[in-house]
Design a protein around this motif. Structure first.
Motif, PDB file in Angstrom:
ATOM      1  N   THR A  98       0.880  -1.224  -0.123  1.00 21.91           N
ATOM      2  CA  THR A  98      -0.111  -0.188   0.088  1.00 21.91           C
ATOM      3  C   THR A  98       0.947   1.211   0.089  1.00 21.91           C
ATOM      4  N   TYR A  99       2.062   1.061  -0.466  1.00 19.95           N
ATOM      5  CA  TYR A  99       2.839   2.376  -0.789  1.00 19.95           C
ATOM      6  C   TYR A  99       2.478   3.517  -1.246  1.00 19.95           C
ATOM      7  N   ASP A 100       2.704   4.779  -0.734  1.00 14.01           N
ATOM      8  CA  ASP A 100       2.325   5.921  -1.429  1.00 14.01           C
ATOM      9  C   ASP A 100       3.503   6.766  -1.011  1.00 14.01           C
ATOM     10  N   LEU A 101       3.426   8.081  -1.678  1.00 11.74           N
ATOM     11  CA  LEU A 101       4.451   9.209  -1.350  1.00 11.74           C
ATOM     12  C   LEU A 101       4.786   9.624   0.143  1.00 11.74           C
ATOM     13  N   GLY A 102       3.398   9.559   0.941  1.00  7.17           N
ATOM     14  CA  GLY A 102       3.616  10.081   2.189  1.00  7.17           C
ATOM     15  C   GLY A 102       4.305   9.063   3.093  1.00  7.17           C
ATOM     16  N   GLN A 103       3.904   7.862   3.019  1.00 12.57           N
ATOM     17  CA  GLN A 103       4.493   6.727   3.634  1.00 12.57           C
ATOM     18  C   GLN A 103       6.088   6.513   3.320  1.00 12.57           C
ATOM     19  N   MET A 104       6.336   6.549   2.099  1.00  9.10           N
ATOM     20  CA  MET A 104       7.698   6.727   1.488  1.00  9.10           C
ATOM     21  C   MET A 104       8.739   7.596   2.275  1.00  9.10           C
ATOM     22  N   LEU A 105       8.307   8.917   2.434  1.00  8.23           N
ATOM     23  CA  LEU A 105       8.735  10.082   2.844  1.00  8.23           C
ATOM     24  C   LEU A 105       9.008   9.772   4.337  1.00  8.23           C
ATOM     25  N   ARG A 106       8.348   8.942   4.894  1.00 14.17           N
ATOM     26  CA  ARG A 106       8.506   8.712   6.551  1.00 14.17           C
ATOM     27  C   ARG A 106       9.051   7.331   6.587  1.00 14.17           C
ATOM     28  N   SER A 107       9.553   6.708   5.776  1.00 17.95           N
ATOM     29  CA  SER A 107       9.809   5.290   5.984  1.00 17.95           C
ATOM     30  C   SER A 107      11.451   5.211   6.332  1.00 17.95           C
ATOM     31  N   LYS A 108      12.036   4.060   6.584  1.00 21.06           N
ATOM     32  CA  LYS A 108      13.353   3.893   6.828  1.00 21.06           C
ATOM     33  C   LYS A 108      14.089   4.144   5.761  1.00 21.06           C
ATOM     34  N   MET A 109      13.724   3.756   4.622  1.00 22.38           N
ATOM     35  CA  MET A 109      14.546   3.832   3.253  1.00 22.38           C
ATOM     36  C   MET A 109      14.808   5.549   3.345  1.00 22.38           C
ATOM     37  N   ALA A 110      13.710   6.286   3.442  1.00 21.87           N
ATOM     38  CA  ALA A 110      13.753   7.790   3.308  1.00 21.87           C
ATOM     39  C   ALA A 110      15.045   8.082   4.362  1.00 21.87           C
ATOM     40  N   GLN A 111      14.779   7.676   5.530  1.00 23.68           N
ATOM     41  CA  GLN A 111      15.917   8.230   6.559  1.00 23.68           C
ATOM     42  C   GLN A 111      17.218   7.761   6.083  1.00 23.68           C
ATOM     43  N   GLU A 112      17.488   6.400   5.250  1.00 21.26           N
ATOM     44  CA  GLU A 112      18.715   6.286   5.075  1.00 21.26           C
ATOM     45  C   GLU A 112      19.183   7.105   3.844  1.00 21.26           C
ATOM     46  N   ILE A 113      18.434   7.540   3.017  1.00 21.36           N
ATOM     47  CA  ILE A 113      18.614   8.479   1.821  1.00 21.36           C
ATOM     48  C   ILE A 113      19.070   9.812   2.482  1.00 21.36           C
ATOM     49  N   ARG A 114      18.558  10.308   3.409  1.00 18.15           N
ATOM     50  CA  ARG A 114      18.770  11.625   4.001  1.00 18.15           C
ATOM     51  C   ARG A 114      20.178  11.653   4.655  1.00 18.15           C
ATOM     52  N   LYS A 115      20.429  10.313   5.211  1.00 16.60           N
ATOM     53  CA  LYS A 115      21.771  10.323   5.727  1.00 16.60           C
ATOM     54  C   LYS A 115      22.947  10.399   4.589  1.00 16.60           C
ATOM     55  N   GLU A 116      22.571   9.917   3.455  1.00 14.45           N
ATOM     56  CA  GLU A 116      23.590   9.837   2.150  1.00 14.45           C
ATOM     57  C   GLU A 116      23.445  11.408   1.767  1.00 14.45           C
ATOM     58  N   LEU A 117      22.366  12.025   1.768  1.00 10.01           N
ATOM     59  CA  LEU A 117      22.314  13.545   1.367  1.00 10.01           C
ATOM     60  C   LEU A 117      23.048  14.389   2.082  1.00 10.01           C
ATOM     61  N   GLN A 118      23.317  14.020   3.279  1.00 11.30           N
ATOM     62  CA  GLN A 118      24.003  14.784   4.250  1.00 11.30           C
ATOM     63  C   GLN A 118      25.718  14.680   4.136  1.00 11.30           C
ATOM     64  N   HIS A 119      25.815  13.900   3.116  1.00 15.78           N
ATOM     65  CA  HIS A 119      27.407  13.713   2.813  1.00 15.78           C
ATOM     66  C   HIS A 119      27.728  14.381   1.165  1.00 15.78           C
ATOM     67  N   VAL A 120      26.585  15.067   0.761  1.00 14.27           N
ATOM     68  CA  VAL A 120      26.747  15.714  -0.546  1.00 14.27           C
ATOM     69  C   VAL A 120      27.059  16.970  -0.372  1.00 14.27           C
ATOM     70  N   PRO A 121      28.215  17.752  -0.236  1.00 14.63           N
ATOM     71  CA  PRO A 121      28.568  19.004   0.167  1.00 14.63           C
ATOM     72  C   PRO A 121      27.771  20.139  -0.644  1.00 14.63           C
ATOM     73  N   TYR A 122      27.684  19.989  -1.885  1.00 12.60           N
ATOM     74  CA  TYR A 122      27.206  20.727  -2.788  1.00 12.60           C
ATOM     75  C   TYR A 122      25.796  21.278  -2.595  1.00 12.60           C
ATOM     76  N   LEU A 123      24.978  20.286  -1.662  1.00 15.05           N
ATOM     77  CA  LEU A 123      23.598  20.672  -1.622  1.00 15.05           C
ATOM     78  C   LEU A 123      23.332  21.604  -0.129  1.00 15.05           C
ATOM     79  N   ALA A 124      24.753  22.124   0.560  1.00 11.15           N
ATOM     80  CA  ALA A 124      24.390  22.927   1.424  1.00 11.15           C
ATOM     81  C   ALA A 124      24.089  24.322   1.079  1.00 11.15           C
TER      82      ALA A 124
END
Length: 332
Positions: A306-332
């Motif tokens: 039953t996946y949707d965008l809201g669930q996806m943004l609150r999922s463990k997968m999204a948390q892991e992706i955000r951790k990776e994004l913290q290491h992209v210096p150009y996004l600061a």
């Protein structure tokens, strides 16, 4: 972003200011008033004015001759109180939705935008996976959500046939193919980008195409013209999810300010990325910044029936992706 906040409800104004400042003190410059007399002495220039009824009326009557507001918004206490010709924002909605509307308002970039905005040019961040990572769409959506916490963001999915509509709770009347057609065939230079933009879970996006056959006929020049129109009419970050299946791939890539290359751990994926870098990127010497991101997870391990965008943004997968994004210096 320069904000002017005016309302008779002192507690509400204080809470709103406190929220903006505590979340991102460097992004917002805020001036707030709870009396009309105080506002009368203001001589500021603002990107957005969030104004209660009497404050907006004073501004519309030119009683505040020294105040300049690029986007005045009526702060309304009841839903469904829209006034003709006046854009409004609902007072008691969630802060996520509140900020999303602000970002969309500032990012719209219409011809009536005054010189109050000082954001400069838009930047384009491309997301591409040479080995077609199955989570490239969730990654790009999480990237859009990540950047959208600090600035206006528009997500543009260039996949020929995407699962994105199945994740969204809204359907747009027009999609990216419609925009391409208008840009290619209309003689007028002005395009109302707001007609093509939808929103879901606080993410602004142009609905993707749903016809792989049509994509084959879109030329590189048409892609570039469309991208130029989007840049001209949107101020903020534009996240592009790129696809191999199009003419003009190299041209679109060269127009990006940055490129995130998505891959997976493992020898097969390492060789795939190496081949793309050696045979394509290095030969053409693109000038944009590039960052490689490795996501070890897969859709089968992270997505539910039953996946949707809201669930996806609150999922463990999204948390892991955000951790990776913290290491992209150009996004600061």
């Amino acid at each position: 972003m320069k904000l002017l906040i005016c309302d008779d409800d002192v507690a509400y104004v204080e809470a709103l200011v406190k929220h903006f400042i505590s979340e991102n003190p460097t992004h917002y410059e805020i001036r707030a008033y709870s009396t009309l007399d105080g506002l009368m002495h203001d001589r500021g220039t603002y990107d957005v004015g969030i104004l209660g009824e009497q404050y907006l009326e004073a501004y519309e009557k030119d009683d505040l001759e020294d105040v300049q507001i690029a986007h005045p918004l009526l702060l309304r206490a009841q839903e469904g109180e829209d006034r003709e010709g006046v854009e409004s924002i609902y007072k008691y909605q969630s802060m996520r939705s509140f900020k999303s509307q602000l970002a969309k308002t500032v990012g719209r970039g219409d011809a009536g935008m005054s010189q109050a905005r000082e954001h400069g040019e838009s930047r384009v961040i491309g997301v591409f996976s040479p080995m077609h990572h199955e989570l490239q769409l969730p990654f790009a959506l999480c990237l859009s959500d990540w950047c959208g916490q600090r600035e206006p963001v528009l997500f543009v999915n260039m996949e020929a046939l995407s699962v994105q509509p199945a994740l969204m709770d809204v359907e747009g009347r027009r999609d990216l193919l419609d925009l391409l057609y208008v840009v290619a065939n209309r003689k007028e230079t002005k395009v109302n980008l707001a007609e093509y933009i939808c929103e879901s879970e606080g993410i602004s996006f142009i609905p993707p195409m749903n016809s792989p056959t049509e994509v084959a006929y879109i030329t590189g020049e048409q892609w570039m013209s469309c991208g130029q129109k989007i840049r001209e009419n949107f101020r903020g970050t534009i996240v592009l999810l790129l696809d191999y299946m199009m003419q003009g791939f190299e041209q679109v890539l060269s127009d990006c300010d940055g490129l995130i290359l998505l891959t997976k751990p493992g020898e097969y994926y390492r060789k795939s990325m190496q081949a793309f870098r050696n045979r394509f990127l290095e030969e053409r010497k693109f000038r944009c910044w590039m960052q490689q991101v490795s996501l070890p997870m897969s859709a089968g391990a992270t997505m539910e029936e039953t996946y949707d965008l809201g669930q996806m943004l609150r999922s463990k997968m999204a948390q892991e992706i955000r951790k990776e994004l913290q290491h992209v210096p150009y996004l600061a």
